[in-house]
Design a protein around this motif. Structure first.
Motif, PDB file in Angstrom:
ATOM      1  N   LEU A 163      20.474  87.091 -17.681  1.00 57.39           N
ATOM      2  CA  LEU A 163      19.798  87.966 -18.699  1.00 57.39           C
ATOM      3  C   LEU A 163      19.889  87.389 -20.243  1.00 57.39           C
ATOM      4  CD1 LEU A 163      20.949  91.555 -17.473  1.00 57.39           C
ATOM      5  CD2 LEU A 163      18.512  90.772 -17.313  1.00 57.39           C
ATOM      6  N   LEU A 164      21.213  86.807 -20.345  1.00 57.22           N
ATOM      7  CA  LEU A 164      21.321  86.256 -21.648  1.00 57.22           C
ATOM      8  C   LEU A 164      20.763  84.701 -21.693  1.00 57.22           C
ATOM      9  CD1 LEU A 164      25.133  87.506 -22.523  1.00 57.22           C
ATOM     10  CD2 LEU A 164      22.972  88.532 -23.282  1.00 57.22           C
ATOM     11  N   ALA A 165      20.586  84.116 -20.500  1.00 59.29           N
ATOM     12  CA  ALA A 165      20.242  82.805 -20.623  1.00 59.29           C
ATOM     13  C   ALA A 165      18.869  82.909 -21.164  1.00 59.29           C
ATOM     14  CB  ALA A 165      20.385  82.176 -19.211  1.00 59.29           C
ATOM     15  N   ALA A 166      18.078  84.142 -20.364  1.00 57.21           N
ATOM     16  CA  ALA A 166      16.661  84.427 -20.730  1.00 57.21           C
ATOM     17  C   ALA A 166      16.351  84.713 -22.273  1.00 57.21           C
ATOM     18  CB  ALA A 166      16.061  85.328 -19.766  1.00 57.21           C
ATOM     19  N   GLU A 167      17.191  85.625 -22.597  1.00 56.76           N
ATOM     20  CA  GLU A 167      17.205  86.175 -24.124  1.00 56.76           C
ATOM     21  C   GLU A 167      17.753  85.284 -25.157  1.00 56.76           C
ATOM     22  OE1 GLU A 167      18.981  89.683 -26.834  1.00 56.76           O
ATOM     23  OE2 GLU A 167      18.671  90.105 -24.514  1.00 56.76           O
ATOM     24  N   LEU A 168      18.564  84.328 -25.062  1.00 55.84           N
ATOM     25  CA  LEU A 168      19.263  83.582 -26.129  1.00 55.84           C
ATOM     26  C   LEU A 168      18.557  82.040 -26.188  1.00 55.84           C
ATOM     27  CD1 LEU A 168      22.908  84.928 -26.023  1.00 55.84           C
ATOM     28  CD2 LEU A 168      21.181  85.477 -27.295  1.00 55.84           C
ATOM     29  N   GLY A 169      17.798  81.733 -25.078  1.00 55.24           N
ATOM     30  CA  GLY A 169      17.485  80.334 -25.041  1.00 55.24           C
ATOM     31  C   GLY A 169      16.625  79.851 -26.316  1.00 55.24           C
ATOM     32  N   GLU A 170      15.878  81.082 -26.897  1.00 51.76           N
ATOM     33  CA  GLU A 170      15.190  80.648 -28.030  1.00 51.76           C
ATOM     34  C   GLU A 170      16.116  80.262 -29.572  1.00 51.76           C
ATOM     35  OE1 GLU A 170      13.330  83.733 -30.477  1.00 51.76           O
ATOM     36  OE2 GLU A 170      14.184  85.368 -28.926  1.00 51.76           O
ATOM     37  N   TYR A 171      17.249  80.387 -29.283  1.00 47.44           N
ATOM     38  CA  TYR A 171      18.199  79.914 -30.223  1.00 47.44           C
ATOM     39  C   TYR A 171      18.938  78.790 -29.940  1.00 47.44           C
ATOM     40  CZ  TYR A 171      17.165  84.922 -31.789  1.00 47.44           C
ATOM     41  OH  TYR A 171      16.475  86.171 -32.179  1.00 47.44           O
ATOM     42  N   GLY A 172      18.598  78.188 -28.809  1.00 46.13           N
ATOM     43  CA  GLY A 172      19.544  77.129 -28.494  1.00 46.13           C
ATOM     44  C   GLY A 172      20.714  77.355 -27.863  1.00 46.13           C
ATOM     45  N   ILE A 173      21.160  78.800 -27.387  1.00 52.22           N
ATOM     46  CA  ILE A 173      22.323  78.972 -26.713  1.00 52.22           C
ATOM     47  C   ILE A 173      21.965  79.067 -25.197  1.00 52.22           C
ATOM     48  CG2 ILE A 173      23.700  80.912 -26.529  1.00 52.22           C
ATOM     49  CD1 ILE A 173      23.106  81.872 -29.247  1.00 52.22           C
ATOM     50  N   ARG A 174      22.948  78.320 -24.703  1.00 53.25           N
ATOM     51  CA  ARG A 174      22.788  78.145 -23.287  1.00 53.25           C
ATOM     52  C   ARG A 174      23.823  79.108 -22.710  1.00 53.25           C
ATOM     53  NH1 ARG A 174      23.981  73.486 -20.608  1.00 53.25           N
ATOM     54  NH2 ARG A 174      25.583  73.164 -21.923  1.00 53.25           N
ATOM     55  N   VAL A 175      23.720  79.878 -21.401  1.00 57.32           N
ATOM     56  CA  VAL A 175      24.400  80.788 -20.869  1.00 57.32           C
ATOM     57  C   VAL A 175      24.580  80.290 -19.429  1.00 57.32           C
ATOM     58  CG1 VAL A 175      25.033  83.069 -20.450  1.00 57.32           C
ATOM     59  CG2 VAL A 175      23.700  82.476 -22.478  1.00 57.32           C
ATOM     60  N   ASN A 176      25.718  80.085 -18.802  1.00 52.97           N
ATOM     61  CA  ASN A 176      26.139  79.795 -17.594  1.00 52.97           C
ATOM     62  C   ASN A 176      27.170  80.444 -17.166  1.00 52.97           C
ATOM     63  OD1 ASN A 176      23.939  77.508 -16.980  1.00 52.97           O
ATOM     64  ND2 ASN A 176      24.921  76.742 -18.767  1.00 52.97           N
ATOM     65  N   GLY A 177      27.362  80.188 -15.565  1.00 56.19           N
ATOM     66  CA  GLY A 177      28.756  80.887 -15.057  1.00 56.19           C
ATOM     67  C   GLY A 177      29.228  79.773 -14.082  1.00 56.19           C
ATOM     68  N   VAL A 178      30.619  80.201 -13.924  1.00 56.99           N
ATOM     69  CA  VAL A 178      31.303  79.397 -12.977  1.00 56.99           C
ATOM     70  C   VAL A 178      31.902  80.537 -11.832  1.00 56.99           C
ATOM     71  CG1 VAL A 178      33.433  77.893 -12.437  1.00 56.99           C
ATOM     72  CG2 VAL A 178      32.112  77.792 -14.705  1.00 56.99           C
ATOM     73  N   ASN A 179      31.580  80.335 -10.665  1.00 57.59           N
ATOM     74  CA  ASN A 179      32.067  81.115  -9.742  1.00 57.59           C
ATOM     75  C   ASN A 179      33.266  80.532  -8.716  1.00 57.59           C
ATOM     76  OD1 ASN A 179      30.248  82.754 -10.163  1.00 57.59           O
ATOM     77  ND2 ASN A 179      28.960  82.415  -8.386  1.00 57.59           N
TER      78      ASN A 179
END
Length: 676
Positions: free
Chosen positions: A579-595
């Motif tokens: 959800l945050l990757a989709a929302e924050l991409g326009e600001y150049g903010i990348r959101v990823n996870g580690v499992n």
């Protein structure tokens, strides 16, 4: 005590007091005899602080060692001022043996002056006299014939010749004031040299205090007074990311905030803007603080949106002005312009923001500007402040020798200039992540509910120039906001956030209480949301993008037994990533996870009871749980905290700059947790 030991002791004593010299500023020397191992003849050598060292922390390894006869013989081949930079390379031919540390530009001064011991220092009081409009006359008035005056000259071989000539012409003198620069003192013994240095410094201090006017910076300007501390820190935290984003236009910078009384008083006075526009003077100061600071011309109480808008206007004007400065003085031989952003930003009512390639550089730049404020106050108290001309500043800033020094610096680490906040970093995975990010060059705020654990991790990583401890309960929005504020006040902004804080309770559905459910969702689901929200706000204000990494779990996709609340909270985190990757991409903010798979060794969660609970579920001894987890993987390997840290580094170090919304499994291969 040997001559080098004596020199180091004197250097450390002088460097320990900031009234005597600034960090890494000045140099000291001593002359003495050693036996040449080839000829077995006594040979006179010079020990002098090497390039880049600091007097307060100097050791023998930081001394350059040169043969004095060869060094002094350079005067016979000196080609003149226009070619004096060539003399630095000639110092290598004067080294005794391996020569120790690299000789600095001031080596000639120490070798050519006819005194056994020589100190060159940058005390605020001495530079105040050196930058006063009538400094030569004031030096005579202050010291009589005990201290002579030397006109401004850029450090180098000719300055060494000048000082040597002044000493010969003034046999009663114990030292000199170097116009626009600092002081040099000498003595027949180490004790006498140190005593003479201190006499010059303290006499100048007394002269300024006795003779100077009371308000050299003028009256306090209404509205520009310091804000109350709580308001000041809140506004500093709000502005720091904005300012850092602006001054990182050419290259990412780390910041340092200073809100001391000396800074706040200067920012409140009517002479602030004209004096700040003159810039610093001492070469050591100037190289760190740049030609002049950026000064906000609004009061501290101005609406924040007006301040931000004005800072953007002033920053654009500063860059235009700096480019014009470069073009006024650059020649065909000048190095290319290195960057047009300010190193010092002054915000009345709030304080000073200083910047550099790392935290130490940023902090020292701020310290040097405080020195410059003291210098301006002293010069204005007894005369008027008259720093070296702009053309001379350019010659120093774009000096070929400085350019060569920059080229010799080691390649930056992958995360150099990045600022990270890691939650749950007091132990286990979070600690390993904080350690790895710092090892790769990042500045790290170590956040944990356990203040002692956070402090221990931060101390283990290094001093406050590398890591700071932050106490944070991620379930409390106020505490999370405070943790982000603490990060930006410590380092100037925020680039990288790792949502790692967590806990676990292993129970089947019918035994899971509402409290169990709420606690795990508060810490992991709600806590990650609060941290991401506060960090994203700062990153968006900063305008330079960023990374948010969630340490989720294979349990976010794998339905393990007796694990409802934990697995559901981890699944919540996993979808927050998307959800945050989709929302924050326009600001150049990348959101990823580690499992990760279960990380037993070094884990605070497993040590706190989760390990015993999971071992009981699987019917294995707790001490064999890690081995059990490993056996069920495709690779048959146990997952450790450092493996998770490696994944965070891979996601944030730059090679995956076009990747967002992804989860990286770190489970040694659990087929049931394969992503689909």
């Amino acid at each position: 005590m040997t001559v080098p030991e004596e020199l180091v002791a004197r250097s450390n004593a002088l460097g320990a007091d900031p009234r005597n010299t600034n960090y890494a500023g000045g140099n000291t020397s001593a002359k003495g005899e050693v036996r040449d191992p080839v000829t077995n003849q006594p040979t006179e050598v010079l020990w002098v602080k090497g390039s880049g060292g600091d007097l307060g922390t100097l050791t023998e390894a930081g001394l350059a060692v040169l043969r004095l006869d060869r060094l002094r013989a350079l005067a016979d081949v000196y080609p003149g001022v226009d070619r004096e930079d060539e003399m630095v390379a000639a110092f290598d031919y004067c080294l005794h043996g391996r020569g120790g540390a690299a000789p600095s530009i001031d080596t000639a001064m120490h070798g050519l002056v006819d005194a056994v011991h020589v100190d060159h220092l940058h005390p605020d009081s001495g530079i105040a006299l050196a930058t006063a409009a009538d400094g030569a006359a004031l030096t005579k008035e202050c010291f009589g014939d005990r201290v002579a005056w030397v006109d401004w000259r850029r450090p180098g071989f000719q300055l060494g010749l000048d000082i040597a000539a002044v000493k010969r012409a003034n046999p009663r003198a114990i030292g000199v004031i170097l116009g626009g620069h600092g002081i040099t003192a000498w003595g027949a013994t180490s004790e006498e040299c140190e005593r003479n240095s201190l006499e010059i410094i303290r006499t100048a201090e007394g002269f300024i205090a006795e003779r100077g006017k009371a308000e050299p910076f003028g009256a306090v300007v209404s509205g520009f007074e310091p804000l109350p501390e709580a308001d000041r820190l809140a506004r500093a935290a709000a502005l720091a990311p904005v300012i850092r984003g602006l001054v990182s236009t050419d290259q990412r910078q780390v910041g340092h905030y200073t809100g001391t009384e000396v800074v706040l008083d200067f920012l409140s006075r009517e002479r602030l803007e004209p004096l700040a526009a003159l810039g610093t003077s001492c070469p050591d100061h100037f190289l760190r603080t740049k030609v002049a600071p950026l000064v906000l011309d609004l009061p501290g109480t101005a609406p924040i949106e007006d301040v931000v808008a004005r800072l953007k206007e002033l920053h654009a004007a500063y860059r235009d002005s700096y480019r014009a400065y470069y073009e006024r003085h650059a020649t065909a031989e000048s190095p290319a312009m290195r960057g047009a952003d300010p190193a010092i930003v002054l915000v009345p009512g709030v304080g000073m923001f200083s910047f550099g390639k790392d935290k130490q550089t940023a902090r020292v730049a701020g310290e040097f500007y405080v020195n410059a404020i003291n210098v301006m106050r002293g010069a204005e108290a007894i005369s008027s402040y008259a720093p070296i001309p702009e053309s001379e500043k350019f010659r120093i800033e774009y000096w070929a020798l400085e350019e060569a020094k920059l080229r010799r610096m080691p390649r930056p680490k992958p995360l150099a200039g990045r600022i990270a906040l890691v939650t749950g970093a007091g132990s286990g995975i979070g600690k390993a992540i904080a350690e790895r990010l710092a090892a790769e060059g990042a500045c790290v705020a170590v956040a944990d509910l356990n203040a002692g654990a956070a402090g221990e991790t931060a101390r283990g990583i290094g001093g406050p120039d590398t890591a700071v401890a932050v106490t944070a309960d991620v379930t409390d929005a106020g505490a999370v906001a405070a943790a982000v504020d603490a990060t930006v006040l410590a380092f100037g902004g925020i680039d990288l956030v790792v949502n790692n804080a967590g806990l676990s309770i292993s129970k089947p559905l019918l035994e899971t209480t509402e409290k169990d459910w709420d606690l795990q969702h508060d810490v992991m689901a709600k806590g990650s949301f609060l941290v991401a929200q506060a960090a994203a706000k700062a990153m968006i204000a900063q305008g330079t993008g960023g990374d948010i990494v969630y340490i989720a779990s294979k349990n976010s996709v794998f339905a393990g037994p007796n694990n409802l609340a934990y697995g559901a909270a981890k699944a919540d985190q996993a979808h927050q990533v998307r959800l945050l990757a989709a929302e924050l991409g326009e600001y150049g903010i990348r959101v990823n996870g580690v499992n990760p798979d279960g990380v037993v060794r070094g884990s605070g969660i497993f040590a706190g009871g989760w390990g015993a609970q999971r071992a009981a579920v699987y019917g294995v001894p707790e001490e064999e749980l890690g081995v059990f987890y490993a056996k069920r993987t495709l690779l048959k390997r146990e997952v450790l905290p450092e493996h998770v840290a490696a994944a965070v580094f891979a996601l944030t170090a730059g090679d995956l700059g076009h990747t967002t919304g992804m989860h990286v499994p770190v489970d040694a291969g659990v087929p049931a947790a394969f992503l689909r």
